[in-house]
Write an enzyme that holds these catalytic residues in place. Structure first.
Site, PDB file in Angstrom:
ATOM      1  N   GLU A 135      71.390  55.707  55.343  1.00 48.88           N
ATOM      2  CA  GLU A 135      69.802  55.772  55.155  1.00 48.88           C
ATOM      3  C   GLU A 135      69.142  54.561  55.079  1.00 48.88           C
ATOM      4  OE1 GLU A 135      67.916  58.672  55.558  1.00 48.88           O
ATOM      5  OE2 GLU A 135      69.586  59.431  56.426  1.00 48.88           O
ATOM      6  N   GLU A 189      69.780  51.652  50.291  1.00 44.44           N
ATOM      7  CA  GLU A 189      69.912  53.144  50.958  1.00 44.44           C
ATOM      8  C   GLU A 189      68.430  53.706  51.125  1.00 44.44           C
ATOM      9  OE1 GLU A 189      73.169  55.387  48.894  1.00 44.44           O
ATOM     10  OE2 GLU A 189      72.568  54.105  47.139  1.00 44.44           O
ATOM     11  N   SER A 244      61.126  53.944  49.791  1.00 43.71           N
ATOM     12  CA  SER A 244      60.367  53.400  50.836  1.00 43.71           C
ATOM     13  C   SER A 244      59.569  52.275  50.312  1.00 43.71           C
ATOM     14  CB  SER A 244      59.485  54.453  51.382  1.00 43.71           C
ATOM     15  OG  SER A 244      58.099  53.762  51.695  1.00 43.71           O
ATOM     16  N   ALA A 278      63.037  57.703  40.323  1.00 46.70           N
ATOM     17  CA  ALA A 278      63.142  58.592  41.383  1.00 46.70           C
ATOM     18  C   ALA A 278      62.272  59.347  41.550  1.00 46.70           C
ATOM     19  CB  ALA A 278      64.566  59.313  41.291  1.00 46.70           C
ATOM     20  N   GLY A 303      46.365  51.505  44.538  1.00 43.76           N
ATOM     21  CA  GLY A 303      45.448  52.112  43.873  1.00 43.76           C
ATOM     22  C   GLY A 303      45.760  53.254  42.600  1.00 43.76           C
ATOM     23  N   LYS A 328      45.032  49.785  37.169  1.00 44.61           N
ATOM     24  CA  LYS A 328      45.204  50.142  38.800  1.00 44.61           C
ATOM     25  C   LYS A 328      46.862  49.389  38.920  1.00 44.61           C
ATOM     26  CE  LYS A 328      41.253  51.239  40.846  1.00 44.61           C
ATOM     27  NZ  LYS A 328      39.919  50.973  41.642  1.00 44.61           N
ATOM     28  N   ARG A 350      56.644  59.004  36.339  1.00 38.12           N
ATOM     29  CA  ARG A 350      55.519  59.871  36.041  1.00 38.12           C
ATOM     30  C   ARG A 350      56.148  60.946  35.066  1.00 38.12           C
ATOM     31  NH1 ARG A 350      51.668  61.734  39.354  1.00 38.12           N
ATOM     32  NH2 ARG A 350      52.453  60.649  41.369  1.00 38.12           N
ATOM     33  N   ASN A 351      55.173  60.826  33.885  1.00 41.62           N
ATOM     34  CA  ASN A 351      55.239  61.800  32.771  1.00 41.62           C
ATOM     35  C   ASN A 351      55.520  63.384  33.504  1.00 41.62           C
ATOM     36  OD1 ASN A 351      54.896  63.510  30.507  1.00 41.62           O
ATOM     37  ND2 ASN A 351      54.608  61.580  29.561  1.00 41.62           N
TER      38      ASN A 351
HETATM   39  C1  LIG Z   1      63.220  56.380  35.495  1.00 46.49           C
HETATM   40  C2  LIG Z   1      64.746  56.330  34.949  1.00 46.49           C
HETATM   41  C3  LIG Z   1      65.204  54.938  35.327  1.00 46.49           C
HETATM   42  C4  LIG Z   1      64.726  56.679  33.517  1.00 46.49           C
HETATM   43  O1  LIG Z   1      66.036  56.544  33.060  1.00 46.49           O
HETATM   44  P1  LIG Z   1      66.408  56.178  31.620  1.00 46.49           P
HETATM   45  O2  LIG Z   1      65.669  54.861  30.934  1.00 46.49           O
HETATM   46  O3  LIG Z   1      67.892  56.208  31.436  1.00 46.49           O
HETATM   47  O4  LIG Z   1      65.879  57.497  30.701  1.00 46.49           O
HETATM   48  P2  LIG Z   1      66.556  58.965  30.350  1.00 46.49           P
HETATM   49  O5  LIG Z   1      66.713  59.578  31.327  1.00 46.49           O
HETATM   50  O6  LIG Z   1      67.570  58.346  29.255  1.00 46.49           O
HETATM   51  O7  LIG Z   1      65.239  59.468  29.454  1.00 46.49           O
HETATM   52  C5  LIG Z   1      64.654  58.664  28.257  1.00 46.49           C
HETATM   53  C6  LIG Z   1      63.898  59.927  27.579  1.00 46.49           C
HETATM   54  O8  LIG Z   1      62.773  59.724  28.276  1.00 46.49           O
HETATM   55  C7  LIG Z   1      62.681  61.149  28.794  1.00 46.49           C
HETATM   56  N1  LIG Z   1      61.902  61.088  30.190  1.00 46.49           N
HETATM   57  C8  LIG Z   1      62.598  60.483  31.223  1.00 46.49           C
HETATM   58  N2  LIG Z   1      61.878  60.672  32.318  1.00 46.49           N
HETATM   59  C9  LIG Z   1      60.962  61.087  31.955  1.00 46.49           C
HETATM   60  C10 LIG Z   1      59.655  61.772  32.780  1.00 46.49           C
HETATM   61  N3  LIG Z   1      59.524  61.400  33.730  1.00 46.49           N
HETATM   62  N4  LIG Z   1      58.699  62.180  31.808  1.00 46.49           N
HETATM   63  C11 LIG Z   1      58.718  62.469  30.655  1.00 46.49           C
HETATM   64  N5  LIG Z   1      59.857  62.013  30.085  1.00 46.49           N
HETATM   65  C12 LIG Z   1      60.919  61.457  30.532  1.00 46.49           C
HETATM   66  C13 LIG Z   1      63.972  61.942  28.815  1.00 46.49           C
HETATM   67  O9  LIG Z   1      63.770  63.189  28.647  1.00 46.49           O
HETATM   68  C14 LIG Z   1      64.331  61.298  27.330  1.00 46.49           C
HETATM   69  O10 LIG Z   1      63.819  61.766  26.219  1.00 46.49           O
HETATM   70  P3  LIG Z   1      64.578  61.775  25.112  1.00 46.49           P
HETATM   71  O11 LIG Z   1      64.431  60.322  24.416  1.00 46.49           O
HETATM   72  O12 LIG Z   1      63.631  62.701  24.051  1.00 46.49           O
HETATM   73  O13 LIG Z   1      66.049  62.176  25.059  1.00 46.49           O
HETATM   74  C15 LIG Z   1      65.504  57.206  35.670  1.00 46.49           C
HETATM   75  O14 LIG Z   1      65.090  58.879  35.312  1.00 46.49           O
HETATM   76  C16 LIG Z   1      65.593  57.172  37.236  1.00 46.49           C
HETATM   77  O15 LIG Z   1      64.839  57.802  37.770  1.00 46.49           O
HETATM   78  N6  LIG Z   1      66.545  56.543  37.821  1.00 46.49           N
HETATM   79  C17 LIG Z   1      66.618  56.193  39.065  1.00 46.49           C
HETATM   80  C18 LIG Z   1      68.205  56.466  39.416  1.00 46.49           C
HETATM   81  C19 LIG Z   1      68.019  56.348  41.014  1.00 46.49           C
HETATM   82  O16 LIG Z   1      67.497  56.942  41.998  1.00 46.49           O
HETATM   83  N7  LIG Z   1      69.082  55.695  41.711  1.00 46.49           N
HETATM   84  C20 LIG Z   1      69.473  55.501  42.912  1.00 46.49           C
HETATM   85  C21 LIG Z   1      70.464  56.169  43.664  1.00 46.49           C
HETATM   86  S1  LIG Z   1      70.431  56.567  45.261  1.00 46.49           S
END
Ligand SMILES: CC(C)(COP(=O)(O)OP(=O)(O)OC[C@H]1O[C@@H](n2cnc3c(N)ncnc32)[C@H](O)[C@@H]1OP(=O)(O)O)[C@@H](O)C(=O)NCCC(=O)NCCS
Length: 344
Positions: free
Chosen positions: A205, A221, A241, A280, A287, A304, A318-319
């Site tokens: 990809e 990817e 992207s 993800a 903006g 911003k 995003r929460n």
């Molecule tokens: C953003 C990201 C890095 C956060 O991961 P993290 O720091 O490990 O966070 P966790 O998933 O352990 O979550 C920590 C806390 O935040 C909360 N949380 C996580 N994402 C949240 C969101 N979008 N909104 C609200 N709360 C969220 C969790 O529920 C957790 O709550 P807790 O403390 O009450 O248990 C992860 O969600 C992510 O998107 N990773 C990308 C992976 C990816 O796409 N890799 C490429 C593969 S091709």
């Protein structure tokens, strides 16, 4: 003796109207020894400036001899190889990095990038599109689109199939150069003019446009748009992207620093500093209103996204309860998965 920005000896394809479709340069040079040109100046009719000189077999033979006599053994050996070329041979000399003025000049600049002699934005490419004809890239090489139906018929009549792999202004990079230490799962997704750094893995990809690329190592990817450069140890997740500047109004040049993670299906329209993560599925545009959180997760400011451009150690998400885009300090910057990212 004046300095020379770049030069290369190559061969290419022309259409029936004697116009270049593409040029292959096996060994382009950046800032070559000006003597290389000086010793053949008269032989090839070079008057200075930027020029693409089509050479006869006799001129190529003389080039080989004179370079050998002047001690340029390596260059001479390429000239020997071109002596018998069935395709037109061209010596392209760029005295300066001015806007390209011909197809061979444009192709030389794309080669400089893919041979890692210059990084994205390291060479002037403005005005390049009209110099790159739209071509059918086939298993028999470049074919002019007007000549294609005839060539297809001819192949069929001979019991063969002329396979058209793409119809585009840019060919795939790997038909011209495969830089060392890379993995490219689907070679059609990397255009000539991409800069693919040592240790880069590009999965199916993944995509890299011209004048864009990776410092390496890194896992790609998602899509690296024209003009975007991705720093060492950064990971572009599946379907992610990076916003380009070629269409749609985006005018900020995007780059990612070192150790960043663009999550699967995420995107960025702002440059990121080092060790930044975008969750993800979250697309940040310049903006986008972003809530800035403190250590306790309390909102201390709303800005911003463009105000956070280029800053390091940020985590964007995003929460999922409020829907607001938030940013906090990235405590767990990614470490690339060593096993997955090994390039050989
Ligand atoms: C953003 C990201 C890095 C956060 O991961 P993290 O720091 O490990 O966070 P966790 O998933 O352990 O979550 C920590 C806390 O935040 C909360 N949380 C996580 N994402 C949240 C969101 N979008 N909104 C609200 N709360 C969220 C969790 O529920 C957790 O709550 P807790 O403390 O009450 O248990 C992860 O969600 C992510 O998107 N990773 C990308 C992976 C990816 O796409 N890799 C490429 C593969 S091709």
């Amino acid at each position: 003796m004046s300095t020379i920005f770049a030069f290369a000896l190559g061969c290419g394809t022309k259409n029936r109207d004697d116009n270049w479709l593409e040029v292959f340069y096996p060994d382009p040079y950046l800032n070559p020894d000006p003597k290389l040109i000086e010793v053949v100046r008269e032989e090839v009719g070079y008057q200075g400036g930027n020029a693409a000189l089509e050479l006869t077999h006799r001129q190529v033979q003389h080039l080989a001899r004179e370079w050998r006599e002047a001690g340029f053994e390596h260059e001479a050996s390429y000239a020997v190889a071109f002596q018998e070329s069935e395709r037109p041979v061209v010596l392209t000399i760029l005295e300066t990095d001015a806007e390209p003025a011909s197809t061979p000049e444009a192709y030389l600049k794309l080669h400089l990038l893919s041979h890692r002699l210059v990084k994205p934005h390291g060479v002037v490419l403005s005005g390049i599109f009209p110099l790159l004809p739209n071509v059918a890239w086939t298993n028999e090489g470049a074919v002019d689109l007007e000549e294609l139906p005839e060539r297809q018929l001819l192949a069929r009549l001979n019991g063969k199939l002329l396979e058209v792999n793409s119809v585009d202004k840019f060919p795939k990079m790997t038909d011209y150069v495969v830089p060392t230490g890379v993995r490219i799962a689907d070679t059609a997704r990397v255009r000539l003019g991409a800069y693919v750094g040592e240790g880069t893995t590009i999965m199916h990809e993944g995509f890299i446009n011209f004048n864009a690329g990776t410092e390496g190592p890194g896992m790609i990817e998602g899509r690296i748009s024209a003009g975007v450069f991705v720093g060492k140890g950064s990971d572009i997740g599946g379907g992610a992207s990076t916003m380009g500047t070629l269409s749609g109004g985006g005018n900020i040049v995007i780059s990612l620093g070192e150790g960043c993670l663009l999550g699967a299906n995420a995107g960025t329209g702002i440059p990121l500093g080092d060790r930044c993560t975008i969750e993800a599925g979250l697309y940040i545009t310049s903006g986008t209103k972003v809530e800035v959180l403190d250590e306790n997760g309390d909102v201390v400011d709303t800005v911003k996204a463009r105000d956070l451009a280029g800053k390091s150690d940020l985590l964007f998400r995003r929460n999922s309860e409020s829907g607001a885009v938030q940013c906090r300090t990235n405590k767990s910057a990614i470490a690339l998965n060593e096993e997955l990212h090994k390039h050989n």
